[in-house]
Design a protein around this motif. Structure first.
Motif, mmCIF file in Angstrom:
data_model
loop_
_atom_site.group_PDB
_atom_site.id
_atom_site.type_symbol
_atom_site.label_atom_id
_atom_site.label_comp_id
_atom_site.label_asym_id
_atom_site.label_seq_id
_atom_site.Cartn_x
_atom_site.Cartn_y
_atom_site.Cartn_z
ATOM 1 N N TRP A 191 0.819 -1.217 0.000
ATOM 2 C CA TRP A 191 0.000 0.000 0.000
ATOM 3 C C TRP A 191 0.853 1.268 0.000
ATOM 4 C CZ3 TRP A 191 -4.241 -2.130 3.749
ATOM 5 C CH2 TRP A 191 -5.333 -2.570 2.975
ATOM 6 N N ARG A 192 2.067 1.193 0.536
ATOM 7 C CA ARG A 192 2.935 2.365 0.451
ATOM 8 C C ARG A 192 3.305 2.660 -1.000
ATOM 9 N NH1 ARG A 192 5.426 -0.425 4.923
ATOM 10 N NH2 ARG A 192 4.694 0.519 6.874
ATOM 11 N N GLU A 193 3.462 1.593 -1.772
ATOM 12 C CA GLU A 193 3.791 1.762 -3.185
ATOM 13 C C GLU A 193 2.550 2.019 -4.027
ATOM 14 O OE1 GLU A 193 6.853 1.888 -4.312
ATOM 15 O OE2 GLU A 193 7.613 1.571 -2.270
ATOM 16 N N ARG A 194 1.438 1.394 -3.650
ATOM 17 C CA ARG A 194 0.204 1.502 -4.430
ATOM 18 C C ARG A 194 -0.971 1.817 -3.507
ATOM 19 N NH1 ARG A 194 -0.422 -1.545 -8.881
ATOM 20 N NH2 ARG A 194 -2.454 -0.493 -8.945
ATOM 21 N N PRO A 195 -1.051 3.034 -2.953
ATOM 22 C CA PRO A 195 -2.125 3.343 -1.996
ATOM 23 C C PRO A 195 -3.514 3.357 -2.619
ATOM 24 C CG PRO A 195 -0.887 5.320 -2.548
ATOM 25 C CD PRO A 195 -0.127 4.166 -3.143
ATOM 26 N N ASP A 196 -3.581 3.338 -3.958
ATOM 27 C CA ASP A 196 -4.886 3.347 -4.623
ATOM 28 C C ASP A 196 -5.277 1.968 -5.145
ATOM 29 O OD1 ASP A 196 -2.949 3.200 -6.569
ATOM 30 O OD2 ASP A 196 -3.913 4.642 -7.921
ATOM 31 N N ALA A 197 -4.604 0.912 -4.646
ATOM 32 C CA ALA A 197 -4.865 -0.441 -5.136
ATOM 33 C C ALA A 197 -5.652 -1.250 -4.101
ATOM 34 C CB ALA A 197 -3.551 -1.151 -5.441
ATOM 35 N N PRO A 198 -6.750 -1.900 -4.510
ATOM 36 C CA PRO A 198 -7.449 -2.815 -3.606
ATOM 37 C C PRO A 198 -6.635 -4.081 -3.392
ATOM 38 C CG PRO A 198 -8.413 -2.911 -5.791
ATOM 39 C CD PRO A 198 -7.374 -1.828 -5.841
ATOM 40 N N VAL A 199 -6.930 -4.790 -2.308
ATOM 41 C CA VAL A 199 -6.266 -6.059 -2.042
ATOM 42 C C VAL A 199 -7.308 -7.082 -1.600
ATOM 43 C CG1 VAL A 199 -4.094 -4.965 -1.371
ATOM 44 C CG2 VAL A 199 -5.780 -5.527 0.376
ATOM 45 N N VAL A 200 -6.959 -8.352 -1.694
ATOM 46 C CA VAL A 200 -7.813 -9.435 -1.212
ATOM 47 C C VAL A 200 -7.308 -9.854 0.161
ATOM 48 C CG1 VAL A 200 -8.621 -11.784 -1.618
ATOM 49 C CG2 VAL A 200 -8.341 -10.198 -3.547
ATOM 50 N N LEU A 201 -8.219 -9.837 1.163
ATOM 51 C CA LEU A 201 -7.846 -10.186 2.532
ATOM 52 C C LEU A 201 -8.733 -11.316 3.048
ATOM 53 C CD1 LEU A 201 -7.356 -6.653 4.146
ATOM 54 C CD2 LEU A 201 -5.582 -8.243 3.374
ATOM 55 N N PRO A 202 -8.170 -12.193 3.857
ATOM 56 C CA PRO A 202 -8.963 -13.290 4.411
ATOM 57 C C PRO A 202 -9.878 -12.820 5.536
ATOM 58 C CG PRO A 202 -6.719 -13.392 5.244
ATOM 59 C CD PRO A 202 -6.743 -12.290 4.222
ATOM 60 N N CYS A 203 -10.996 -13.495 5.674
ATOM 61 C CA CYS A 203 -11.939 -13.226 6.760
ATOM 62 C C CYS A 203 -11.721 -14.259 7.872
ATOM 63 C CB CYS A 203 -13.372 -13.309 6.248
ATOM 64 S SG CYS A 203 -13.766 -12.176 4.908
ATOM 65 N N GLY A 204 -12.382 -14.010 9.000
ATOM 66 C CA GLY A 204 -12.403 -14.990 10.061
ATOM 67 C C GLY A 204 -11.541 -14.685 11.252
ATOM 68 N N ALA A 261 -12.414 -15.039 1.619
ATOM 69 C CA ALA A 261 -11.639 -13.818 1.428
ATOM 70 C C ALA A 261 -12.490 -12.812 0.673
ATOM 71 C CB ALA A 261 -10.344 -14.098 0.664
ATOM 72 N N VAL A 262 -12.208 -11.533 0.885
ATOM 73 C CA VAL A 262 -12.941 -10.465 0.211
ATOM 74 C C VAL A 262 -11.960 -9.449 -0.372
ATOM 75 C CG1 VAL A 262 -15.003 -10.673 1.663
ATOM 76 C CG2 VAL A 262 -13.158 -9.124 2.350
ATOM 77 N N THR A 263 -12.407 -8.754 -1.397
ATOM 78 C CA THR A 263 -11.627 -7.655 -1.966
ATOM 79 C C THR A 263 -11.894 -6.398 -1.161
ATOM 80 O OG1 THR A 263 -11.698 -8.597 -4.187
ATOM 81 C CG2 THR A 263 -11.188 -6.249 -4.009
ATOM 82 N N ALA A 284 -8.743 6.562 -2.548
ATOM 83 C CA ALA A 284 -9.566 6.420 -3.738
ATOM 84 C C ALA A 284 -8.820 6.921 -4.961
ATOM 85 C CB ALA A 284 -10.876 7.189 -3.573
ATOM 86 N N GLY A 285 -8.912 6.174 -6.059
ATOM 87 C CA GLY A 285 -8.332 6.622 -7.314
ATOM 88 C C GLY A 285 -9.169 7.718 -7.938
#
Length: 214
Positions: A48-61, A145-147, A153-154
């Motif tokens: 995120w430091r390199e791409r603060p406008d990029a979404p990521v996929v993170l695990p739930c639970g 996992a969710v996006t 925001a871009g």
């Protein structure tokens, strides 16, 4: 000198610095909380430091579960939670659906509670045999996992893009549990039969006062 993984996030994560005071901006603490859900939190923060406008996929639970609702019904649930209830945890929109971040374990318990109250997939009525009950809610928990939308925001994003409605702003956000989501879903379903056929001019204009959140 290169930035290390323990350096603070750049100021573009601060909604009050360089982003016009955007009330839906993720704070550094909020980004750290999101990253804590990842297998390698420091790598997520470095990305995120390199791409603060990029979404990521993170695990739930672990850090959170997610209740994924159709956009219109999710908006009604969110309005009920802020107007009549305790508020909400972080909330995002992704591909036209509402993502409500909830306490871990909610994804497992909520479907059972909806079925018990006869508002689930097999009994989708308002309790009096009328149509217009709770639509199918996708509950993402352990093993899912969710996006997650980007912290920043871009530019030029349409209303269907991923974005935060209530952005994470602390390392320990209050997250609603299954009972609160059940209450909000039932209230939203009951309100649906009374709602005007003329929607508000801008349904994306709601501003939720995060200072009220528990």
């Amino acid at each position: 000198m290169s930035r290390t993984s323990d350096d603070p996030l750049p100021r573009q994560f601060d909604p009050a610095a360089g982003h016009g005071g955007d009330p839906c901006g993720v704070t550094p603490d909020g980004a750290a909380w999101l990253a804590s859900a990842a297998p390698y939190p420091r790598s997520t923060l470095a990305f995120w430091r390199e791409r603060p406008d990029a979404p990521v996929v993170l695990p739930c639970g672990a850090a959170f579960d997610v209740v994924n609702a159709p956009a219109m019904f999710g908006r009604r649930m969110l309005d009920r939670m802020w107007e009549e209830g305790p508020g909400s945890g972080p909330v995002a929109v992704h591909r036209g659906r509402m993502l409500l971040f909830t306490a871990p374990g909610t994804a497992h318990r909520l479907p059972s509670l909806l079925e018990w109250e006869e508002w689930g997939a097999r009994g989708r009525t308002d309790g009096a045999g009328r149509a217009g009950g709770v639509p199918p809610l996708l509950c993402h928990g352990n093993g899912d996992a969710v996006t997650v939308p980007a912290p920043v925001a871009g530019t030029g994003l349409g209303r269907s893009a991923s974005r935060w409605l209530v952005a994470p702003d602390t390392r320990h956000p209050w997250l609603p549990g299954p009972e609160i989501l059940l209450w909000a879903a039932v209230r939203a379903a009951r309100a649906a039969v009374r709602i005007s056929i003329f929607p508000p001019a801008d349904q994306g204009a709601n501003v939720y006062d995060v200072s009220r959140r528990r």
